[in-house]
Design a protein around this motif. Structure first.
Motif, PDB file in Angstrom:
ATOM      1  N   LEU A   1     -10.773 -17.976 -41.946  1.00 18.99           N
ATOM      2  CA  LEU A   1     -10.970 -17.478 -43.415  1.00 18.99           C
ATOM      3  C   LEU A   1     -10.832 -15.971 -43.830  1.00 18.99           C
ATOM      4  CD1 LEU A   1     -14.326 -19.635 -44.334  1.00 18.99           C
ATOM      5  CD2 LEU A   1     -11.924 -20.088 -45.172  1.00 18.99           C
ATOM      6  N   HIS A   2     -11.137 -15.342 -42.631  1.00 20.74           N
ATOM      7  CA  HIS A   2     -10.925 -13.904 -42.766  1.00 20.74           C
ATOM      8  C   HIS A   2      -9.359 -13.556 -42.694  1.00 20.74           C
ATOM      9  CE1 HIS A   2     -11.779  -9.603 -42.552  1.00 20.74           C
ATOM     10  NE2 HIS A   2     -11.058  -9.842 -41.258  1.00 20.74           N
ATOM     11  N   ALA A   3      -8.779 -14.355 -41.639  1.00 26.01           N
ATOM     12  CA  ALA A   3      -7.297 -13.907 -41.624  1.00 26.01           C
ATOM     13  C   ALA A   3      -6.797 -14.433 -42.637  1.00 26.01           C
ATOM     14  CB  ALA A   3      -6.660 -14.819 -40.473  1.00 26.01           C
ATOM     15  N   LEU A   4      -6.895 -15.519 -43.364  1.00 22.65           N
ATOM     16  CA  LEU A   4      -6.224 -15.976 -44.951  1.00 22.65           C
ATOM     17  C   LEU A   4      -6.687 -14.949 -45.688  1.00 22.65           C
ATOM     18  CD1 LEU A   4      -4.655 -18.161 -45.512  1.00 22.65           C
ATOM     19  CD2 LEU A   4      -6.826 -19.583 -46.428  1.00 22.65           C
ATOM     20  N   ALA A   5      -7.954 -14.289 -45.866  1.00 23.07           N
ATOM     21  CA  ALA A   5      -7.999 -13.470 -47.019  1.00 23.07           C
ATOM     22  C   ALA A   5      -7.036 -12.264 -46.667  1.00 23.07           C
ATOM     23  CB  ALA A   5      -9.389 -12.888 -46.987  1.00 23.07           C
ATOM     24  N   LEU A   6      -7.195 -11.764 -45.323  1.00 22.83           N
ATOM     25  CA  LEU A   6      -6.206 -10.538 -45.198  1.00 22.83           C
ATOM     26  C   LEU A   6      -4.722 -10.795 -45.623  1.00 22.83           C
ATOM     27  CD1 LEU A   6      -7.684  -8.981 -41.802  1.00 22.83           C
ATOM     28  CD2 LEU A   6      -8.056  -8.246 -44.138  1.00 22.83           C
ATOM     29  N   ALA A   7      -4.341 -12.162 -45.266  1.00 25.96           N
ATOM     30  CA  ALA A   7      -2.686 -12.346 -45.642  1.00 25.96           C
ATOM     31  C   ALA A   7      -2.500 -12.175 -46.936  1.00 25.96           C
ATOM     32  CB  ALA A   7      -2.450 -13.720 -45.115  1.00 25.96           C
ATOM     33  N   ARG A   8      -3.412 -12.575 -48.024  1.00 32.38           N
ATOM     34  CA  ARG A   8      -3.221 -12.556 -49.334  1.00 32.38           C
ATOM     35  C   ARG A   8      -2.187 -13.383 -49.817  1.00 32.38           C
ATOM     36  NH1 ARG A   8      -3.488  -6.149 -48.891  1.00 32.38           N
ATOM     37  NH2 ARG A   8      -1.149  -6.534 -48.822  1.00 32.38           N
ATOM     38  N   GLN A   9      -1.666 -14.413 -48.928  1.00 29.26           N
ATOM     39  CA  GLN A   9      -0.578 -15.448 -49.477  1.00 29.26           C
ATOM     40  C   GLN A   9      -0.896 -16.536 -48.443  1.00 29.26           C
ATOM     41  OE1 GLN A   9       3.218 -13.649 -48.432  1.00 29.26           O
ATOM     42  NE2 GLN A   9       2.626 -13.236 -46.183  1.00 29.26           N
ATOM     43  N   PRO A  10      -0.464 -17.682 -48.881  1.00 29.32           N
ATOM     44  CA  PRO A  10      -0.548 -18.876 -48.271  1.00 29.32           C
ATOM     45  C   PRO A  10       0.095 -18.659 -46.979  1.00 29.32           C
ATOM     46  CG  PRO A  10       0.167 -19.555 -50.677  1.00 29.32           C
ATOM     47  CD  PRO A  10       0.283 -18.064 -50.254  1.00 29.32           C
ATOM     48  N   LEU A  11      -0.430 -19.324 -45.847  1.00 35.56           N
ATOM     49  CA  LEU A  11       0.015 -19.128 -44.578  1.00 35.56           C
ATOM     50  C   LEU A  11       0.425 -20.537 -43.734  1.00 35.56           C
ATOM     51  CD1 LEU A  11      -1.938 -16.428 -42.752  1.00 35.56           C
ATOM     52  CD2 LEU A  11       0.423 -16.336 -43.761  1.00 35.56           C
ATOM     53  N   PRO A  12       1.381 -20.884 -43.119  1.00 31.33           N
ATOM     54  CA  PRO A  12       1.629 -22.248 -42.338  1.00 31.33           C
ATOM     55  C   PRO A  12       0.731 -22.058 -41.202  1.00 31.33           C
ATOM     56  CG  PRO A  12       3.381 -20.333 -41.813  1.00 31.33           C
ATOM     57  CD  PRO A  12       2.681 -19.654 -43.083  1.00 31.33           C
ATOM     58  N   LEU A  13       0.452 -23.228 -40.671  1.00 30.74           N
ATOM     59  CA  LEU A  13      -0.674 -23.398 -39.525  1.00 30.74           C
ATOM     60  C   LEU A  13      -0.276 -22.499 -38.387  1.00 30.74           C
ATOM     61  CD1 LEU A  13      -2.933 -24.791 -38.045  1.00 30.74           C
ATOM     62  CD2 LEU A  13      -1.025 -26.329 -37.224  1.00 30.74           C
ATOM     63  N   VAL A  14       0.868 -22.152 -37.888  1.00 37.65           N
ATOM     64  CA  VAL A  14       1.197 -21.392 -36.943  1.00 37.65           C
ATOM     65  C   VAL A  14       0.704 -20.148 -37.149  1.00 37.65           C
ATOM     66  CG1 VAL A  14       3.112 -20.478 -35.201  1.00 37.65           C
ATOM     67  CG2 VAL A  14       3.118 -22.944 -35.893  1.00 37.65           C
ATOM     68  N   ALA A  15       1.128 -19.432 -38.191  1.00 35.12           N
ATOM     69  CA  ALA A  15       0.994 -18.170 -38.480  1.00 35.12           C
ATOM     70  C   ALA A  15      -0.467 -17.817 -38.598  1.00 35.12           C
ATOM     71  CB  ALA A  15       1.541 -17.649 -39.642  1.00 35.12           C
ATOM     72  N   LEU A  16      -1.319 -18.820 -39.488  1.00 34.55           N
ATOM     73  CA  LEU A  16      -2.739 -18.772 -39.571  1.00 34.55           C
ATOM     74  C   LEU A  16      -3.396 -18.668 -38.207  1.00 34.55           C
ATOM     75  CD1 LEU A  16      -5.164 -18.370 -41.300  1.00 34.55           C
ATOM     76  CD2 LEU A  16      -4.917 -20.929 -41.784  1.00 34.55           C
ATOM     77  N   ALA A  17      -3.041 -19.651 -37.370  1.00 41.23           N
ATOM     78  CA  ALA A  17      -3.681 -19.559 -35.954  1.00 41.23           C
ATOM     79  C   ALA A  17      -3.332 -18.300 -34.988  1.00 41.23           C
ATOM     80  CB  ALA A  17      -3.149 -20.921 -35.378  1.00 41.23           C
ATOM     81  N   ALA A  18      -2.294 -17.776 -35.303  1.00 38.77           N
ATOM     82  CA  ALA A  18      -2.000 -16.636 -34.556  1.00 38.77           C
ATOM     83  C   ALA A  18      -2.833 -15.389 -35.168  1.00 38.77           C
ATOM     84  CB  ALA A  18      -0.590 -16.261 -34.641  1.00 38.77           C
ATOM     85  N   ALA A  19      -2.878 -15.309 -36.484  1.00 39.96           N
ATOM     86  CA  ALA A  19      -3.747 -14.144 -37.148  1.00 39.96           C
ATOM     87  C   ALA A  19      -5.149 -14.334 -36.675  1.00 39.96           C
ATOM     88  CB  ALA A  19      -3.531 -14.270 -38.609  1.00 39.96           C
ATOM     89  N   ALA A  20      -5.643 -15.560 -36.486  1.00 40.04           N
ATOM     90  CA  ALA A  20      -7.036 -15.753 -36.037  1.00 40.04           C
ATOM     91  C   ALA A  20      -7.268 -15.757 -34.666  1.00 40.04           C
ATOM     92  CB  ALA A  20      -7.489 -17.193 -36.728  1.00 40.04           C
ATOM     93  N   GLU A  21      -6.271 -15.594 -33.602  1.00 35.12           N
ATOM     94  CA  GLU A  21      -6.250 -15.524 -32.387  1.00 35.12           C
ATOM     95  C   GLU A  21      -6.709 -17.119 -31.611  1.00 35.12           C
ATOM     96  OE1 GLU A  21      -8.425 -12.104 -31.071  1.00 35.12           O
ATOM     97  OE2 GLU A  21      -6.924 -10.512 -31.886  1.00 35.12           O
ATOM     98  N   LEU A  22      -6.154 -17.863 -32.494  1.00 32.59           N
ATOM     99  CA  LEU A  22      -6.437 -19.394 -31.910  1.00 32.59           C
ATOM    100  C   LEU A  22      -5.213 -19.979 -31.512  1.00 32.59           C
ATOM    101  CD1 LEU A  22      -9.096 -20.113 -34.735  1.00 32.59           C
ATOM    102  CD2 LEU A  22      -9.644 -19.585 -32.229  1.00 32.59           C
ATOM    103  N   SER A  23      -5.116 -21.064 -30.906  1.00 31.83           N
ATOM    104  CA  SER A  23      -4.119 -22.210 -30.523  1.00 31.83           C
ATOM    105  C   SER A  23      -3.947 -22.926 -31.920  1.00 31.83           C
ATOM    106  CB  SER A  23      -4.289 -22.864 -29.487  1.00 31.83           C
ATOM    107  OG  SER A  23      -5.287 -23.857 -29.562  1.00 31.83           O
ATOM    108  N   SER A  24      -2.647 -23.366 -32.061  1.00 35.13           N
ATOM    109  CA  SER A  24      -2.438 -24.292 -33.373  1.00 35.13           C
ATOM    110  C   SER A  24      -3.286 -25.548 -33.353  1.00 35.13           C
ATOM    111  CB  SER A  24      -1.070 -24.674 -33.388  1.00 35.13           C
ATOM    112  OG  SER A  24      -0.236 -23.336 -33.647  1.00 35.13           O
TER     113      SER A  24
END
Length: 260
Positions: free
Chosen positions: A22-45
Motif C-alpha cells: 500500500l505504501h509503494a502504491l501511495a508513493l507511485a501516485r499512479q496505477p502500477l502493474p504487478l511486476v512494478a508494484l512488487a519491485a517497489a515493495a521489495e517482494l517477488s511477483s
C-alpha cells in the motif's frame, strides 16, 4: 537500577508486508502493474500477488479497467476521507463552501494539495448541468485549470515538477519560464480563473486558503457555465469567493496559541 528499554510490541508480519504494498502504491501516485508494484515493495511477483488478492477483497486496492493495473480502492478512499475530516481547515471550509454554492447557484469544489497535484475532496453540486466530469478524487491538471495554476502558484516547484514533466513531456524550458511568470501574476492578485478551459463552455474561479505562514491549506473553486458565471476579477462571484475564503480563514485556529 536503570530502567529497561521499552519492548518492541509484537505485530503481525503479514499485515506489515501488505502495508509495504500500500505504501509503494501511495508513493507511485499512479496505477502500477504487478511486476512494478512488487519491485517497489521489495517482494517477488508471486508473493505480492497473494497479498494483493486479499487487499482486493478488502477494497483497499482495485484494478483498472483494461490493463488491470493496481490502484487505491474504495476502502482506501473512505479511510482517507475519514482522516481528512479531522483536519481543521477542511472541517471549517465545508459549511462555508456549501453556503457559497447556495449563494451563487454554482458548483463549488474543495481541493487539497497532494503529491499528485490538486485533488478534489469535496464537490458541492449546484444541480445545473455542466459538461465537465468532476468528482471527489479528480486530480486537476496543472496548466489547463484555474485550480491547477493556483496550486502551482502556492506550492514549491520541487513539489510539482515531476507532475509537470509527466503532463507536459518534451515541453520547451521557455514555456515553463512563461508559466512561472503566470504564477507570479496569480500570487499578486490572489486568485485565478479559467474561461472555456479545460472544457468549452465551462468557466471557473479559484482562490487559495493560506495559513499564517502563507502555506497552502486548500483551494476553493467556483465552477459554472461560461454564459452564466461572472468571471470578472472584481465581479460578483469573485467577491463572494473572496468572502468565503476570508470567512474560513477567520475561524482557523491560531497555531501559535495551540503550541502555547
Amino acid at each position: 537500577m536503570s530502567a529497561s528499554p521499552a519492548k518492541t510490541q509484537r505485530g503481525i508480519q503479514s499485515v506489515e508486508v501488505a502495508g509495504r504494498l500500500l505504501h509503494a502504491l501511495a508513493l507511485a501516485r499512479q496505477p502500477l502493474p504487478l511486476v512494478a508494484l512488487a519491485a517497489a515493495a521489495e517482494l517477488s511477483s508471486a508473493q505480492a500477488h497473494t497479498y494483493l488478492v486479499s487487499l482486493l477483497r478488502l477494497g483497499l486496492i482495485k484494478r483498472t479497467p483494461g490493463d488491470g493495473h493496481y490502484e487505491p480502492g474504495p476502502l482506501a478512499l473512505r479511510l482517507g476521507m475519514a482522516r481528512l475530516a479531522q483536519e481543521p481547515a477542511y472541517r471549517l471550509a465545508l459549511p462555508q463552501v456549501q453556503q457559497l454554492s447556495q449563494d451563487t447557484g454554482l458548483s463549488v469544489a474543495i481541493s487539497l494539495p497532494t503529491p499528485a497535484g490538486p485533488t478534489i475532496v469535496h464537490y458541492a453540486h449546484a444541480g445545473k448541468p455542466l459538461h465537465v466530469n468532476l468528482h471527489v478524487g479528480t486530480v486537476m491538471a496543472l496548466s489547463d485549470t484555474a485550480t491547477g495554476r493556483a496550486y502551482c502558484a502556492y506550492v514549491p516547484f520541487a513539489a510539482w515538477q515531476g507532475v509537470w514533466e509527466v503532463q507536459h513531456p518534451g515541453v520547451a524550458k521557455s514555456q515553463l519560464r512563461h508559466f512561472h511568470e503566470e504564477l507570479d501574476a496569480i500570487r499578486k492578485r490572489g486568485m485565478e480563473r479559467a474561461v472555456d478551459l479545460p472544457s468549452p463552455g465551462v468557466t471557473s474561479l479559484c482562490m487559495p486558503l493560506l495559513d499564517a505562514q502563507q502555506q497552502l491549506l486548500l483551494l476553493v473553486t467556483v465552477i459554472g457555465s461560461s454564459g452564466v458565471i461572472d468571471a470578472g476579477w472584481r465581479g460578483t462571484v469573485a467577491r463572494q469567493l473572496r468572502g468565503c475564503i476570508e470567512a474560513i480563514a477567520a475561524t482557523l485556529p491560531d497555531t501559535e496559541e495551540e503550541a502555547a
